[in-house]
Design a protein around this motif. Structure first.
Motif, PDB file in Angstrom:
ATOM      1  N   ASP A 275       0.907  -1.284  -0.329  1.00 45.01           N
ATOM      2  CA  ASP A 275       0.168   0.066  -0.199  1.00 45.01           C
ATOM      3  C   ASP A 275       0.965   0.796  -0.074  1.00 45.01           C
ATOM      4  N   ASN A 276       0.745   2.125  -1.262  1.00 43.97           N
ATOM      5  CA  ASN A 276       1.463   3.455  -0.812  1.00 43.97           C
ATOM      6  C   ASN A 276       0.406   4.295  -0.888  1.00 43.97           C
ATOM      7  N   SER A 277       1.051   5.606  -0.820  1.00 43.34           N
ATOM      8  CA  SER A 277       0.170   6.861  -1.081  1.00 43.34           C
ATOM      9  C   SER A 277       1.048   8.003  -1.615  1.00 43.34           C
ATOM     10  N   LEU A 278       0.477   8.597  -2.587  1.00 38.36           N
ATOM     11  CA  LEU A 278       1.009   9.207  -3.215  1.00 38.36           C
ATOM     12  C   LEU A 278       1.216  11.041  -1.971  1.00 38.36           C
ATOM     13  N   LEU A 279       0.175  10.804  -1.566  1.00 33.32           N
ATOM     14  CA  LEU A 279       0.125  12.293  -0.668  1.00 33.32           C
ATOM     15  C   LEU A 279       1.465  11.940   0.832  1.00 33.32           C
ATOM     16  N   LYS A 280       1.426  10.735   1.058  1.00 32.91           N
ATOM     17  CA  LYS A 280       2.151  10.726   1.946  1.00 32.91           C
ATOM     18  C   LYS A 280       4.169  10.472   1.462  1.00 32.91           C
ATOM     19  N   GLU A 281       4.172  10.216   0.364  1.00 30.13           N
ATOM     20  CA  GLU A 281       5.192  10.733  -0.884  1.00 30.13           C
ATOM     21  C   GLU A 281       6.123  11.791  -0.959  1.00 30.13           C
ATOM     22  N   MET A 282       4.346  12.709  -0.945  1.00 35.06           N
ATOM     23  CA  MET A 282       4.640  14.459  -1.266  1.00 35.06           C
ATOM     24  C   MET A 282       5.072  14.946   0.037  1.00 35.06           C
ATOM     25  N   LYS A 283       4.024  14.232   1.086  1.00 35.74           N
ATOM     26  CA  LYS A 283       4.586  15.168   2.991  1.00 35.74           C
ATOM     27  C   LYS A 283       6.420  14.156   3.356  1.00 35.74           C
ATOM     28  N   GLY A 284       6.763  13.319   2.666  1.00 35.53           N
ATOM     29  CA  GLY A 284       7.759  13.199   3.164  1.00 35.53           C
ATOM     30  C   GLY A 284       8.899  12.900   2.703  1.00 35.53           C
ATOM     31  N   TRP A 285       9.573  12.219   1.864  1.00 37.03           N
ATOM     32  CA  TRP A 285      10.746  12.346   1.530  1.00 37.03           C
ATOM     33  C   TRP A 285      10.980  12.822   0.671  1.00 37.03           C
ATOM     34  N   VAL A 286       9.179  13.760  -0.572  1.00 37.64           N
ATOM     35  CA  VAL A 286       9.755  14.803  -0.991  1.00 37.64           C
ATOM     36  C   VAL A 286       9.409  15.827  -0.615  1.00 37.64           C
ATOM     37  N   TRP A 287       9.082  16.569   0.750  1.00 39.35           N
ATOM     38  CA  TRP A 287       9.443  17.234   1.422  1.00 39.35           C
ATOM     39  C   TRP A 287      10.649  17.451   1.667  1.00 39.35           C
ATOM     40  N   GLU A 288      11.628  16.257   2.322  1.00 40.06           N
ATOM     41  CA  GLU A 288      12.595  16.669   2.546  1.00 40.06           C
ATOM     42  C   GLU A 288      13.398  17.076   1.400  1.00 40.06           C
ATOM     43  N   THR A 289      13.861  16.481   0.822  1.00 41.20           N
ATOM     44  CA  THR A 289      14.215  16.295  -0.401  1.00 41.20           C
ATOM     45  C   THR A 289      14.458  17.858  -0.604  1.00 41.20           C
ATOM     46  N   PHE A 290      13.419  18.655  -0.561  1.00 38.16           N
ATOM     47  CA  PHE A 290      13.269  20.144  -1.340  1.00 38.16           C
ATOM     48  C   PHE A 290      13.897  20.864   0.110  1.00 38.16           C
ATOM     49  N   THR A 291      13.364  20.668   0.990  1.00 34.24           N
ATOM     50  CA  THR A 291      13.731  21.393   2.030  1.00 34.24           C
ATOM     51  C   THR A 291      15.408  21.251   2.190  1.00 34.24           C
ATOM     52  N   GLY A 292      15.836  20.193   1.900  1.00 35.56           N
ATOM     53  CA  GLY A 292      17.234  20.010   1.826  1.00 35.56           C
ATOM     54  C   GLY A 292      18.155  20.223   1.138  1.00 35.56           C
ATOM     55  N   GLN A 293      17.283  21.099   0.644  1.00 37.27           N
ATOM     56  CA  GLN A 293      17.765  21.875  -0.882  1.00 37.27           C
ATOM     57  C   GLN A 293      17.355  22.970  -1.090  1.00 37.27           C
ATOM     58  N   GLU A 294      16.850  23.665  -0.026  1.00 40.20           N
ATOM     59  CA  GLU A 294      16.507  25.307   0.334  1.00 40.20           C
ATOM     60  C   GLU A 294      16.009  25.513  -0.298  1.00 40.20           C
ATOM     61  N   TRP A 295      14.618  24.300  -1.128  1.00 41.36           N
ATOM     62  CA  TRP A 295      13.620  25.029  -2.195  1.00 41.36           C
ATOM     63  C   TRP A 295      14.114  25.627  -3.117  1.00 41.36           C
ATOM     64  N   GLN A 296      15.076  25.548  -3.942  1.00 39.04           N
ATOM     65  CA  GLN A 296      16.185  25.924  -5.099  1.00 39.04           C
ATOM     66  C   GLN A 296      15.533  25.873  -6.062  1.00 39.04           C
ATOM     67  N   MET A 297      15.060  24.884  -6.807  1.00 38.78           N
ATOM     68  CA  MET A 297      14.086  23.769  -7.905  1.00 38.78           C
ATOM     69  C   MET A 297      12.936  24.344  -7.949  1.00 38.78           C
ATOM     70  N   ILE A 298      12.433  23.903  -6.593  1.00 37.99           N
ATOM     71  CA  ILE A 298      10.678  23.867  -6.579  1.00 37.99           C
ATOM     72  C   ILE A 298      10.838  24.832  -5.461  1.00 37.99           C
ATOM     73  N   SER A 299       9.723  25.570  -5.500  1.00 41.26           N
ATOM     74  CA  SER A 299       9.650  27.142  -4.685  1.00 41.26           C
ATOM     75  C   SER A 299       8.159  26.388  -3.495  1.00 41.26           C
ATOM     76  N   ARG A 300       8.734  26.321  -2.381  1.00 41.93           N
ATOM     77  CA  ARG A 300       7.491  26.402  -1.285  1.00 41.93           C
ATOM     78  C   ARG A 300       5.851  26.906  -1.351  1.00 41.93           C
ATOM     79  N   GLU A 301       5.694  28.179  -2.628  1.00 44.14           N
ATOM     80  CA  GLU A 301       4.721  28.048  -2.636  1.00 44.14           C
ATOM     81  C   GLU A 301       4.556  26.423  -3.774  1.00 44.14           C
ATOM     82  N   GLU A 302       5.013  26.396  -4.906  1.00 46.04           N
ATOM     83  CA  GLU A 302       4.558  25.466  -5.978  1.00 46.04           C
ATOM     84  C   GLU A 302       4.212  24.217  -4.652  1.00 46.04           C
TER      85      GLU A 302
END
Length: 423
Positions: A251-278
């Protein structure tokens, strides 16, 4: 009045340790260090020396010592080239011509040919292993053609695939067996001489199946093909419901992925490629409707490489390695956003892509109607898929593909209303 100063030019010979004081007329102090030089003919390749001589011929040239930053830049560049070469090899295996690859990657055909030859050498050891284990199926070493980094065609009639994960291989084989029983066109597994479904070699597992007719390249802009892809996805989803009754899936969840490792990746990169607003805009919208979206077993990797066509008609489904329970709409959104990743002179315009969106949606609904919540969620699901792809490529340090995913994300953002009109 401009004052002219007589200053000393110091020449220091490191060989003899002799210092000579020469007077000359200068406006500022000049220090000249007379150091031992090396003849370029002794250390540089002839081709490189000839290139240098075009820019600077017959003089002394200072070459600075390399520093750690320079080494890092060279290493990063080398990694980018390795990823590019792997991508070229994969696209070659999928059927792209050397001319097409040259246009996509801005290379000459001879350069593409050289890269493909180099990548083939890397896979030579595995080819030799396959030649040995074919005996387990009672086959002599016949014609072996690599068709994917982990798959080889045998004598034009069979396909042997390599797995590093035994459970993944067994699940893939089990799914195929259930689908085949429901008359879904999938590749039938060929058992070994001893009756085993697969052959183990050290920590690697090999599964042989019959080769399906057809190929994985179609006219991506053909609306009729897009319609048939929509039909094919819907038909597969119906068959997958039977698979869920007979075996368990992750069982996987796109929403959990977005709020999990995807969030962590963008945060670790300081939102350089994707903005926090997007990020917030798409994820908040997905979260408000997520519980109402139908969930079931999906393919998870829908593209023309995994759906085969013969004379314009679907001839088979392959590769269930990523199959999982998730939101049903993921598969059709993944297929449609994938069309935009085509890098060639034949890439989709926005208008052409929207036409394919409409055709694929119509094909899917002709077999399996989408709910109102699913139709509403399509744009934000597409945006989340591209952010997921960008985060993945950031993690594997493939900056070009991460940037490409961001570019597709912004195209989708700019035509959200037009996308919704197609459903």
């Amino acid at each position: 009045m401009h004052m002219v100063t007589w200053l000393s030019v110091i020449i220091f010979d490191t060989e003899s340790n002799v210092v000579t004081d020469i007077f000359a007329k200068f406006d500022k102090i000049v220090w000249v260090i007379w150091m031992k030089y090396v003849n370029a003919n002794e250390v540089l390749p002839k081709e490189l020396l000839a290139m240098i001589q075009k820019h600077y011929d017959g003089g002394y040239l200072y070459i600075p010592r390399k520093d750690s930053r320079g080494v890092k830049r060279q290493t990063d560049y080398k990694k980018e080239l390795e990823k590019r070469d792997q991508c070229i090899f994969l696209m070659h295996l999928e059927g792209r011509t050397k001319g097409q690859l040259g246009k996509i990657f801005h290379l000459s055909e001879s350069s593409v040919r050289r890269i493909i030859a180099k990548e083939k050498v890397k896979h030579q050891n595995m080819r030799e292993i396959i030649e040995q284990i074919l005996q387990e199926w009672g086959m002599e070493s016949g014609q072996i053609v690599q068709i994917y980094p982990s798959a080889w065609e045998i004598d034009g009639s069979y396909v042997i695939k390599k797995y590093d994960d035994r459970e993944q291989m067994e699940r893939n084989s089990q799914i195929a067996a259930i689908l085949s029983a429901r008359h879904i066109p999938v590749a039938d597994v060929v058992p070994a001489k001893n009756g085993a479904a697969y052959i183990a070699h050290k920590d690697t597992y090999f599964l042989m199946s019959k080769k399906l007719q057809g190929n994985n390249l179609s006219d991506r802009k053909d609306r009729a093909i897009a319609y048939k892809m929509g039909c094919a996805i819907a038909r597969l989803h119906d068959a997958f419901l039977q698979c869920e009754k007979e075996m368990e899936f992750w069982d996987n969840s796109l929403l959990k992925e977005m709020k999990g490792w995807v969030w962590e990746t963008f945060t670790g990169q300081e939102w350089q490629m994707i903005s926090r607003e997007e990020y917030d805009k798409a994820v908040i919208e997905l979260e408000t409707i997520y519980d109402d979206l139908p969930k079931q077993l999906i393919h998870r990797d829908v593209h023309f490489g995994n759906f085969l066509f013969c004379e314009g008609e679907l001839s088979g489904y392959i590769d269930f390695d990523l199959s999982q329970r998730n939101i049903r709409i993921f598969d059709i959104c993944y297929f449609l956003t994938g069309l935009l990743s085509e890098e060639s002179d034949n890439a989709f315009t926005q208008r052409e892509w929207l036409a394919s969106v409409k055709s694929a949606a119509a094909g899917y609904e002709s077999n399996n109607p989408l709910s109102a919540e699913e139709k509403k969620a399509v744009p934000c699901v597409m945006e989340c898929i591209e952010m997921l792809c960008a985060a993945y490529f950031i993690r594997v340090k493939d900056t070009k593909r991460a940037a490409d995913a961001c570019q597709i994300l912004r195209m989708i953002q700019n035509c959200e209303k037009d996308i919704s009109k197609q459903f």
